[in-house]
Design a protein around this motif. Structure first.
Motif, PDB file in Angstrom:
ATOM      1  N   SER A 176       3.718   3.185  13.447  1.00  0.00           N
ATOM      2  CA  SER A 176       2.306   3.218  13.074  1.00  0.00           C
ATOM      3  C   SER A 176       2.043   2.398  11.823  1.00  0.00           C
ATOM      4  O   SER A 176       0.901   2.067  11.538  1.00  0.00           O
ATOM      5  CB  SER A 176       1.863   4.656  12.844  1.00  0.00           C
ATOM      6  N   ARG A 177       3.094   2.053  11.089  1.00  0.00           N
ATOM      7  CA  ARG A 177       2.887   1.262   9.878  1.00  0.00           C
ATOM      8  C   ARG A 177       2.217  -0.056  10.192  1.00  0.00           C
ATOM      9  O   ARG A 177       1.347  -0.517   9.458  1.00  0.00           O
ATOM     10  CB  ARG A 177       4.223   0.954   9.211  1.00  0.00           C
ATOM     11  N   ASN A 178       2.671  -0.692  11.271  1.00  0.00           N
ATOM     12  CA  ASN A 178       2.094  -1.991  11.590  1.00  0.00           C
ATOM     13  C   ASN A 178       0.694  -1.860  12.152  1.00  0.00           C
ATOM     14  O   ASN A 178      -0.172  -2.670  11.869  1.00  0.00           O
ATOM     15  CB  ASN A 178       2.976  -2.730  12.593  1.00  0.00           C
ATOM     16  N   THR A 179       0.494  -0.810  12.966  1.00  0.00           N
ATOM     17  CA  THR A 179      -0.830  -0.608  13.533  1.00  0.00           C
ATOM     18  C   THR A 179      -1.857  -0.425  12.416  1.00  0.00           C
ATOM     19  O   THR A 179      -2.975  -0.943  12.485  1.00  0.00           O
ATOM     20  CB  THR A 179      -0.842   0.629  14.435  1.00  0.00           C
ATOM     21  N   ALA A 180      -1.451   0.300  11.389  1.00  0.00           N
ATOM     22  CA  ALA A 180      -2.377   0.569  10.292  1.00  0.00           C
ATOM     23  C   ALA A 180      -2.803  -0.707   9.596  1.00  0.00           C
ATOM     24  O   ALA A 180      -3.854  -0.755   8.972  1.00  0.00           O
ATOM     25  CB  ALA A 180      -1.735   1.515   9.290  1.00  0.00           C
ATOM     26  N   ASN A 181      -1.990  -1.753   9.716  1.00  0.00           N
ATOM     27  CA  ASN A 181      -2.324  -3.005   9.039  1.00  0.00           C
ATOM     28  C   ASN A 181      -3.538  -3.715   9.625  1.00  0.00           C
ATOM     29  O   ASN A 181      -3.999  -4.696   9.062  1.00  0.00           O
ATOM     30  CB  ASN A 181      -1.124  -3.957   9.049  1.00  0.00           C
ATOM     31  N   THR A 182      -4.045  -3.210  10.753  1.00  0.00           N
ATOM     32  CA  THR A 182      -5.285  -3.797  11.246  1.00  0.00           C
ATOM     33  C   THR A 182      -6.452  -3.427  10.332  1.00  0.00           C
ATOM     34  O   THR A 182      -7.468  -4.085  10.345  1.00  0.00           O
ATOM     35  CB  THR A 182      -5.596  -3.304  12.671  1.00  0.00           C
ATOM     36  N   VAL A 183      -6.285  -2.344   9.563  1.00  0.00           N
ATOM     37  CA  VAL A 183      -7.348  -1.942   8.648  1.00  0.00           C
ATOM     38  C   VAL A 183      -6.948  -2.163   7.198  1.00  0.00           C
ATOM     39  O   VAL A 183      -7.742  -2.585   6.381  1.00  0.00           O
ATOM     40  CB  VAL A 183      -7.674  -0.440   8.807  1.00  0.00           C
ATOM     41  N   ILE A 184      -5.692  -1.845   6.918  1.00  0.00           N
ATOM     42  CA  ILE A 184      -5.239  -1.928   5.535  1.00  0.00           C
ATOM     43  C   ILE A 184      -4.663  -3.316   5.294  1.00  0.00           C
ATOM     44  O   ILE A 184      -3.918  -3.838   6.119  1.00  0.00           O
ATOM     45  CB  ILE A 184      -4.190  -0.839   5.258  1.00  0.00           C
ATOM     46  N   ALA A 203       0.877  -1.169   0.000  1.00  0.00           N
ATOM     47  CA  ALA A 203       0.000   0.000   0.000  1.00  0.00           C
ATOM     48  C   ALA A 203       0.914   1.218   0.000  1.00  0.00           C
ATOM     49  O   ALA A 203       1.704   1.396   0.920  1.00  0.00           O
ATOM     50  CB  ALA A 203      -0.873  -0.002   1.238  1.00  0.00           C
ATOM     51  N   TYR A 204       0.841   1.991  -1.054  1.00  0.00           N
ATOM     52  CA  TYR A 204       1.750   3.121  -1.169  1.00  0.00           C
ATOM     53  C   TYR A 204       1.195   4.371  -0.497  1.00  0.00           C
ATOM     54  O   TYR A 204       0.166   4.901  -0.902  1.00  0.00           O
ATOM     55  CB  TYR A 204       2.071   3.403  -2.633  1.00  0.00           C
ATOM     56  N   VAL A 205       1.903   4.814   0.531  1.00  0.00           N
ATOM     57  CA  VAL A 205       1.481   6.025   1.226  1.00  0.00           C
ATOM     58  C   VAL A 205       2.045   7.219   0.475  1.00  0.00           C
ATOM     59  O   VAL A 205       3.245   7.299   0.234  1.00  0.00           O
ATOM     60  CB  VAL A 205       2.012   6.017   2.671  1.00  0.00           C
ATOM     61  N   ILE A 206       1.170   8.146   0.084  1.00  0.00           N
ATOM     62  CA  ILE A 206       1.618   9.339  -0.633  1.00  0.00           C
ATOM     63  C   ILE A 206       1.876  10.473   0.350  1.00  0.00           C
ATOM     64  O   ILE A 206       2.828  11.223   0.226  1.00  0.00           O
ATOM     65  CB  ILE A 206       0.537   9.781  -1.657  1.00  0.00           C
ATOM     66  N   GLY A 207       0.999  10.585   1.334  1.00  0.00           N
ATOM     67  CA  GLY A 207       1.157  11.653   2.312  1.00  0.00           C
ATOM     68  C   GLY A 207       0.949  11.136   3.720  1.00  0.00           C
ATOM     69  O   GLY A 207       0.139  10.242   3.953  1.00  0.00           O
ATOM     70  N   ILE A 208       1.712  11.669   4.646  1.00  0.00           N
ATOM     71  CA  ILE A 208       1.503  11.364   6.063  1.00  0.00           C
ATOM     72  C   ILE A 208       1.023  12.645   6.727  1.00  0.00           C
ATOM     73  O   ILE A 208       1.656  13.691   6.572  1.00  0.00           O
ATOM     74  CB  ILE A 208       2.800  10.901   6.742  1.00  0.00           C
ATOM     75  N   GLY A 209      -0.078  12.571   7.448  1.00  0.00           N
ATOM     76  CA  GLY A 209      -0.529  13.729   8.215  1.00  0.00           C
ATOM     77  C   GLY A 209      -0.160  13.535   9.676  1.00  0.00           C
ATOM     78  O   GLY A 209      -0.299  12.436  10.209  1.00  0.00           O
ATOM     79  N   LEU A 210       0.343  14.587  10.307  1.00  0.00           N
ATOM     80  CA  LEU A 210       0.712  14.472  11.715  1.00  0.00           C
ATOM     81  C   LEU A 210      -0.051  15.508  12.527  1.00  0.00           C
ATOM     82  O   LEU A 210      -0.072  16.684  12.189  1.00  0.00           O
ATOM     83  CB  LEU A 210       2.220  14.698  11.888  1.00  0.00           C
ATOM     84  N   ASP A 211      -0.691  15.058  13.602  1.00  0.00           N
ATOM     85  CA  ASP A 211      -1.432  15.957  14.473  1.00  0.00           C
ATOM     86  C   ASP A 211      -1.047  15.715  15.914  1.00  0.00           C
ATOM     87  O   ASP A 211      -0.509  14.664  16.258  1.00  0.00           O
ATOM     88  CB  ASP A 211      -2.947  15.685  14.336  1.00  0.00           C
ATOM     89  N   THR A 212      -1.394  16.686  16.752  1.00  0.00           N
ATOM     90  CA  THR A 212      -1.164  16.494  18.187  1.00  0.00           C
ATOM     91  C   THR A 212      -2.198  15.511  18.725  1.00  0.00           C
ATOM     92  O   THR A 212      -3.231  15.270  18.122  1.00  0.00           O
ATOM     93  CB  THR A 212      -1.351  17.814  18.937  1.00  0.00           C
ATOM     94  N   HIS A 213      -1.889  14.986  19.889  1.00  0.00           N
ATOM     95  CA  HIS A 213      -2.858  14.142  20.576  1.00  0.00           C
ATOM     96  C   HIS A 213      -2.817  14.541  22.036  1.00  0.00           C
ATOM     97  O   HIS A 213      -1.757  14.924  22.542  1.00  0.00           O
ATOM     98  CB  HIS A 213      -2.501  12.664  20.388  1.00  0.00           C
TER      99      HIS A 213
END
Lengths: 369, 417
Positions: free
Chosen positions: B87-95, B33-43
């Motif tokens: 976060s790449r691995n975490t995202a794999n729960t959906v992607i 899955a090719y990520v084109i943009g990463i958005g970063l926000d505060t938490h």
């Protein structure tokens, strides 16, 4: 099947030097130099080239009195059998240690930059297998391959450098003296041994077609690689500025990842195979000369059978360290510092002893040329 | 014996040749899955950030699918993570595929996060990851990055990688956004002498803003009519020591580009006041063909910098119908007035950076390094500290190029007669 009968001409000889030393600009050598010299790294390289002239010229002088002998035989002749053997053994240890550190670093580069999932041990075994095979084929074939591939390797390198020069900013190389002239001198004295291959290359001195070619080739090779590495250092600073340049582990690979050729992005894979070939030739040559030296020390005629032994030793020690990028980096740094004084002072000492013993007095030698 | 040797040779050769394929790291295109943009926000939780992935769908817009595919061109997913490496691995729960940063174009950071001292820790992960290139663009958004990515709906260039590539490269050509990348960010942060400009963008429109001049706006301040994407790229976010401290408008970004030798603006059109008729403005294209020249002196601890900016101007309109082709004096007068205007603008901007931002946004420390012998001297001089008190003189040299496609115009009086 004696494959060491063949001789190499000046072309092949210069090609080997140019690949064995020139390839150093693509590992962590620039980082080691940047650490002290910062943006004056290119001056340091030029200075080291000048410094290296003294031992190299004296070494050639010594060889002029001992045509047809290789480095080990010359050392035995000058220092006597006992001390000569000890010196040769120490040289061999230093040489093999350098090969271990260098190959380890190259494996780390391939592992971190290109093949992330392949286990390093597999990369190591592959790399050394190819190099061992190359070394076994003998110097004539190494030389021929080096000469045939030299244009391709250098042209791709210079394309990378030209594109980088275009992308970089020239003003980054100022202040011209970097951390000051003292630091420049320090960095030069510490790392001058990146040219110590020119000392070890004495092992193949009798294999060059004529002594004149050996002399010319060595000096020409020294000038070429000095300019080449210096230019690369300028390039790295122009792209990354001195602050970042010393933080990067492998500036050359960061550079080819950074540049774009016109509309082409991700061009690093274009340069990678060429760089690999240069690496193979370099380590084939290293394995070859360490085998020759070991054969000389042990008085074995068939040196080819020693290559598997040395290769296995290198792989086993090379795989051992934890966190190779850090351990090997420090090991290389210390090795360069250790070998530097040896490289600077051993040839003058040899020349002095030869002078005192009167080796230069026989008529075959022209002292003034 | 000979046969045995041959067999050994052939088997070794085969082994070496087969290993050339590098199968260990093989990944088919459709497994990634090719990520084109990463958005970063505060938490709200300490040390955590919110990461948004903009994943491109390679099947959309390619020839093979014939345009018949009904899949969406992009997939967007947000999650809370410690950094954007793990976060790449975490995202794999959906992607369903392995997440790859190989084609990463932009890192989009919300202004809120960029203003935090923590930001530098987050962004330095980019130097560690093998797949993230130093050419990645850094975009700062007014709203949360997640919202920006969700709101960004280009009508014509739906494929996200193309959209960002075109949008940013065109913006850099016109000089409305700075020509910078991650490499520049790290370089400026580490040498600590100048301020870094990051690209500023927004999808939120300002309601009650009236634009004073035609370029003097931030992203989100222009009111476009019609039916188009809400995303606007204009202006820059200013970073000092890796923390965002302010922002400058599109016009100020252009002025910054004129003073900067490290970046070239290809297509810079602007308007000047018409010296022959107060009511109108003349359109002109400003081109910097040659590099600026800098001169640096120190007088009792105070730095004096002279900057010569050579520009080449093409006059594109003649609203007061002066007819320059026949009129040498008028051309000279126009040149004088333009020079005055430009120098005023540049001086004003420099003053603003000295007083408000307390640092220069145009890499001024780079050319003045020439006047120092060693880095130690340069560091002791401390450009960041000296800059606000430095005396900076700007001198603009104007050369005129074309005067539009036809140089002559009818006399106004004759037409009206």
């Amino acid at each position: 099947m004696k494959q060491n009968e063949g001789k190499i001409g000046i072309k092949e000889y210069v090609a080997i030097i140019s690949l064995a030393i020139g390839t150093k600009l693509s590992d962590d050598t620039p980082t080691i130099i940047f650490e002290n010299a910062r943006n004056a790294g290119w001056i340091v390289v030029l200075l080291m080239g000048l410094m290296a002239f003294i031992p190299v010229i004296l070494l050639i002088k010594v060889f002029s009195a001992h045509k047809g002998k290789d480095l080990h035989e010359v050392i035995i002749h000058i220092f006597g059998r006992f001390f000569g053997t000890i010196i040769s053994i120490l040289l061999l240890v230093a040489g093999v240690a350098s090969i271990i550190a260098d190959t380890g670093i190259y494996v780390d580069i391939i592992g971190t930059m290109y093949f992330t999932k392949t286990p390093p041990s597999i990369i190591y075994v592959m790399l050394m297998l190819v190099c061992a095979y190359g070394a076994k084929r003998g110097i004539e074939q190494i030389g021929t391959v080096a000469w045939v591939l030299l244009p391709y390797l250098k042209i791709t390198l210079f394309i990378a450098i030209l594109v980088s020069l275009n992308a970089g900013h020239f003003d980054y190389i100022f202040p011209i003296l970097g951390e000051g002239s003292m630091e420049i001198l320090k960095a030069s004295a510490k790392n001058v041994s990146i040219f110590s291959d020119l000392f070890f290359i004495g092992l193949i001195a009798p294999l060059v077609t004529s002594f004149k070619d050996f002399k010319k080739g060595t000096l020409l090779g020294l000038v070429l690689v000095t300019l080449e590495i210096s230019l690369a250092m300028v390039t790295f600073v122009m792209i990354f500025d001195y602050t970042t340049a010393e933080m990067l582990s492998y500036p050359f690979h960061e550079t080819i990842r950074y540049i774009q050729i016109g509309f082409l992005q991700n061009v690093e894979t274009l340069f990678f195979p060429f760089w690999l070939v240069a690496t193979f030739i370099r380590f084939s040559f290293y394995l070859y000369i360490s085998a020759v030296l070991l054969a000389g020390i042990l008085k074995i005629n068939e040196f080819e059978y020693l290559i598997p032994l040395i290769t296995t030793l290198i792989i086993l020690i090379g795989i051992a360290p934890d966190s190779p990028s850090i351990v090997l980096f420090n090991m290389r740094q210390n090795l360069l510092m250790l070998i530097s004084p040896v490289f600077l002072f051993l040839p003058p000492l040899m020349w002095l002893i030869a002078k005192i013993r009167g080796d230069f007095k026989n008529g075959t030698v022209q002292e003034t040329n | 014996m000979g046969q045995f040797k041959k067999l050994t040779k052939i088997s070794i050769m085969t082994f070496i040749i087969l290993s050339l394929t590098g199968c260990w790291d093989k990944k088919e295109l459709d497994q990634k899955a090719y990520v084109i943009g990463i958005g970063l926000d505060t938490h709200e939780k300490e040390g955590k950030i919110k990461v948004t992935y903009l994943v491109a769908n390679p099947e959309v817009g390619s020839q093979q699918s014939g345009g018949g595919s009904t899949e969406s061109p992009e997939e967007i997913i947000s999650l809370v993570a410690d950094d954007f490496i793990s976060s790449r691995n975490t995202a794999n729960t959906v992607i369903s595929k392995e997440i790859s940063y190989d084609l990463l174009n932009v890192i989009i950071v919300s202004e809120e996060l960029a203003r935090k001292p923590d930001f530098i820790r987050v962004i330095y992960s980019a130097t560690k990851d093998r797949e993230i290139k130093r050419t990645t663009e850094l975009v700062i958004t007014k709203e949360r990055a997640e919202k920006f990515i969700l709101n960004n709906n280009p009508f014509l260039e739906t494929r996200p990688h193309k959209f960002f590539e075109f949008m940013i490269s065109r913006g850099e050509e016109t000089g409305m956004i700075p020509n910078t990348d991650l490499n520049g960010f790290f370089q400026v942060a580490e040498s600590d002498a100048d301020l870094f400009l990051g690209i500023y963008a927004s999808t939120e429109k300002e309601k009650d803003k009236d634009i004073a001049s035609d370029d003097d706006f931030m992203a989100g301040e222009v009111r476009f009519g019609g039916k188009t994407n809400d995303t606007q790229f204009s202006g820059s976010a200013v970073f000092k020591e890796g923390i965002m401290i302010g922002k400058i408008t599109g016009e100020e970004t252009r002025i910054s580009s004129l003073l900067d030798n490290t970046w070239e603006v290809a297509d810079f059109m602007t308007t000047f006041k018409d010296p022959f008729d107060e009511r109108y403005r003349i359109s002109a294209r400003v081109i910097k063909q040659r590099k600026n020249r800098y001169d640096f002196k120190q007088r009792n601890g105070k730095a004096i910098v002279d900057i010569r900016v050579p520009v080449y101007i093409e006059i594109l309109s003649d609203p007061s119908m002066v007819n320059y082709a026949k009129n040498k004096e008028k051309v000279d007068e126009l040149k004088k007035s333009m020079k005055k205007t430009m120098e005023e603008h540049l001086t004003q901007y420099i003053k603003y950076t000295q007083e408000e931002l307390k640092g220069d946004t145009f890499h001024l420390s780079v050319p003045i390094r020439k006047w120092f012998w060693t880095l130690q001297e340069f560091r002791d001089f401390d450009w960041m500290k000296s800059y606000p008190d430095a005396e900076i003189n700007v001198n603009v040299d104007i050369r005129f190029g074309e005067f539009g496609r036809q140089t002559k115009l009818p006399q106004l009086e004759e037409v009206r007669d």
